[in-house]
Design an enzyme around this catalytic site. Structure first.
Site, PDB file in Angstrom:
ATOM      1  N   ASP A 206      10.716 -31.227  22.094  1.00 17.49           N
ATOM      2  CA  ASP A 206       9.498 -31.377  22.908  1.00 17.49           C
ATOM      3  C   ASP A 206       8.515 -32.120  22.011  1.00 17.49           C
ATOM      4  OD1 ASP A 206       8.173 -30.418  25.557  1.00 17.49           O
ATOM      5  OD2 ASP A 206       6.683 -29.853  24.088  1.00 17.49           O
TER       6      ASP A 206
ATOM      7  N   LYS B 159      10.935 -21.343  26.179  1.00 14.68           N
ATOM      8  CA  LYS B 159      10.216 -22.377  25.420  1.00 14.68           C
ATOM      9  C   LYS B 159       9.874 -21.800  24.060  1.00 14.68           C
ATOM     10  CE  LYS B 159       8.528 -26.593  25.953  1.00 14.68           C
ATOM     11  NZ  LYS B 159       9.018 -27.728  26.755  1.00 14.68           N
TER      12      LYS B 159
END
Ligand code: NDP
Length: 451
Positions: free
Chosen positions: A170, A130
Site C-alpha cells: 500500500d 489491513k
C-alpha cells in the site's frame, strides 16, 4: 423484542462513535456504509436481529506491536506496528500494509473495514484486513528500510499465513519492501508459501499486479462512461498522486485515448496542459519510485508545465477525475468545483479520498461517481489471482490476467448497477457497492451462527 429493533441509523452511529473515540476515519467509513445499509436492511429482519452490521464494524481482532530498529547512525528507533483483521467470513484476511507517518489505528481500521466490502465485490474468496506502521520511509536509506521491514515481520509473522491472512503493499510499501518482508518471513518459518502478494515475478509474484489498481480504476471509469454511450477518447483527466496507483491510472487513460493534465504528491500538484504522455509518465515512475524525488521537479524536465505548491488539482477543469493519493484529499468544496467545471465522472483509485461532504455533493448532482471499494478493487483482485497461482504452483500468462482483470471490473460494475440503479438513468454506485459487498459477507455470517 430484539435489542436492535428500535435502533435507527443515528442511534447506531452514536454507538459506533462512543465505542471508537478519537477514530474519525473509522467512524467516517462506517457512516458511509451504514447510510446505505440501513435503508437496505429495513425489511430484512434477520440482518437486524443477528446484528450483522454491528459485527462487521467490530474487527475480529486488532494486533498492535512494537517495532524496534537501528538507523545508520546506530540510534535505536521505536515505531508502532498493527495488523487489523476485520472479517474472514468469506476467506482469509487480505489487505495491504501501509508505511506512512499518518498511520494510526483509526486509519487502519477504516481501511480494513472498507477492504471487507471491496474484497467481497471482486467475487474472490478473500476476507478484509489491513496493516502498517507510522514508520516514515522518506529519507531513509535502503538498509534502514530493510532493517525496519525485517523487524516488522519478526512480529507480524505470528499472525499471518497463506490460509490465515495474506498482506500486500500500500502507500510506502512496494515490491522492494514486500521482498524484504517475504525474505524475513521465509527465514523465520522456513516456509516458502504465498503469505504475501505483490511479490517479484521470480519468486511467486503475478504479472500485472503492479499495474492492476490503476488500470482497474480506469476500466471501471470506462464502464461507467459506457452507460452514457461515451468512452475516454479525447477526454481530459485530472489525477492526484504520483505513486503506483496514479501513474498506472494515467498510463491506461493515455492508452485509451484520454489526456492527463495533472499529477501530485504531498508537496503540491503539476499541471501540464500539453498532456502527460507515456514518456512523461515513465519519467515520473523513475523519478518518484526509484529516485524518491518530488513531483515539483517535473517542471524542470518538462517546462510547459507549472507546479502549484501545497495545492490539490481539483480546480483544473476536466471531463473526468481520479483521486489516487490518500484518504480525505477531495473535500466538499473540491467536489462542488469539479462539478461546476463540468467534470462528469469520478473514479477513486485511492481509499476514501472523498470526504462525506464530497460524496453527498457527487450524489446530489448525480454524476458518475465510483467509490474506491468498487473502482480500486483491481489490485486486490489480481492479488487474489496471485494467491490462486501460488496454490497451484504455476503462473498465468499476461493476456489471461488482463482479461480476468477486465472481467472482474465489469462484474463489480454490474453488481453496482444491480443494487444501485435508481431509475431515470442514474446509478448510485456508492449504494450499489455497499449493498452488494455487505450482502455477500452478511449471508456468510448468517450461515455461521453467532461466532
Ligand atoms: P504510493 O506510496 O505508491 O503513492 C502514494 C502517493 O500519494 C504519492 O504520490 C504520495 O505523495 C501521495 N500521498 C500520500 N499521502 C499523501 C498526503 N497525505 N497528501 C497528499 N499526497 C499524499 O501508494 P499507492 O499508489 O499504492 O496508494 C495510493 C492510494 O491507493 C492509497 O489510498 C491506497 O490505499 C490506495 N490503494 C492502493 C492499492 C495498491 O495496489 N497499491 C490498492 C487499492 C488502493 P508523497 O510521495 O509526497 O508521499
Amino acid at each position: 423484542m430484539a435489542v436492535t429493533d428500535h435502533v435507527d441509523l443515528n442511534g447506531f452511529m452514536e454507538g459506533v462513535k462512543k465505542r471508537n473515540p478519537y477514530q474519525p476515519e473509522f467512524v467516517q467509513a462506517v457512516q458511509e456504509v451504514a447510510e446505505d445499509i440501513f435503508d437496505f436492511m429495513q425489511d430484512k429482519e434477520e440482518y437486524h436481529s443477528q446484528q450483522i452490521l454491528r459485527r462487521i464494524a467490530e474487527p475480529d481482532r486488532v494486533v498492535s506491536f512494537r517495532v524496534c530498529w537501528e538507523d545508520d547512525n546506530g540510534n535505536i528507533r521505536v515505531q508502532r506496528g498493527w495488523r487489523v483483521q476485520n472479517n474472514n467470513a468469506i476467506g482469509p484476511y487480505k489487505g495491504g500494509i501501509r508505511f506512512h507517518p499518518s498511520v494510526t489505528e483509526s486509519v487502519l481500521k477504516f481501511l480494513a473495514f472498507e477492504q471487507t466490502f471491496k474484497n467481497a465485490l471482486t467475487g474472490l474468496p478473500m476476507g478484509g484486513g489491513k496493516g502498517g506502521s507510522n514508520f516514515n520511509p522518506k529519507g531513509k536509506s535502503v538498509r534502514e528500510i530493510m532493517r525496519f521491514c525485517q523487524s516488522f515481520m519478526t512480529e507480524l509473522y505470528r499472525h499471518i499465513g497463506a490460509d490465515i491472512d495474506v498482506p500486500a503493499g500500500d502507500i510506502g510499501v512496494g515490491g522492494r519492501e514486500i521482498g524484504f518482508m517475504f525474505g524475513q518471513y521465509k527465514r523465520i518459518t522456513n516456509n516458502f508459501t504465498g503469505v504475501l502478494t505483490g511479490k517479484g515475478l521470480e519468486w511467486g509474484g503475478s504479472l500485472i499486479r503492479t499495474e492492476a489498481t490503476g488500470y482497474g480504476a480506469v476500466y471501471f471509469l470506462a464502464n461507467m462512461l459506457a452507460t452514457k454511450g461515451e468512452d475516454l477518447t479525447g477526454k481530459t483527466a485530472v489525477i492526484s498522486g504520483s505513486g503506483n496507483v496514479a501513474t498506472h491510472a494515467a498510463e491506461k487513460i493515455v492508452q485509451l485515448g484520454g489526456k492527463v493534465l495533472t499529477l501530485s504528491d504531498s508537496g503540491g500538484f503539476i499541471h501540464d496542459p500539453d498532456g502527460i504522455n507515456q514518456e512523461k509518465i515513465d519519467w515520473v515512475k523513475t523519478h518518484k519510485t526509484h529516485r524518491r524525488g518530488r513531483i515539483e521537479e517535473y517542471v524542470e524536465a518538462f517546462p510547459g508545465a507549472t507546479f502549484h505548491a501545497g495545492k490539490t488539482p481539483w480546480g483544473v477543469p476536466c471531463d473526468v477525475a481520479l483521486p489516487c493519493a490518500t484518504q480525505n484529499e477531495l473535500l466538499g468544496e473540491d467536489a462542488k468545483m469539479l462539478v461546476a467545471n463540468g467534470c462528469r465522472a469520478v473514479s477513486e483509485g485511492a481509499n476514501m479520498p472523498t470526504d462525506l461532504d464530497g460524496v453527498h455533493t457527487f450524489k446530489h448532482h448525480k454524476i458518475l461517481y465510483a467509490p474506491g471499494k468498487a473502482s480500486n478493487a483491481g489490485g486486490v483482485a489480481v492479488s487474489g489471482l496471485e494467491m490462486s497461482q501460488n496454490s497451484e504452483r504455476r503462473s498465468w500468462k499476461e493476456e489471461e490476467l488482463q482479461q480476468m482483470l477486465k472481467d472482474i471490473m465489469s462484474g463489480i460494475h454490474n453488481s453496482c448497477i444491480k443494487y444501485g440503479d435508481q431509475g431515470g438513468g442514474y446509478i448510485d454506485y456508492v449504494k450499489g457497492a455497499n449493498i452488494a459487498g455487505f450482502k455477500k459477507v452478511a449471508d456468510a455470517m448468517l450461515a455461521f451462527g453467532v461466532v
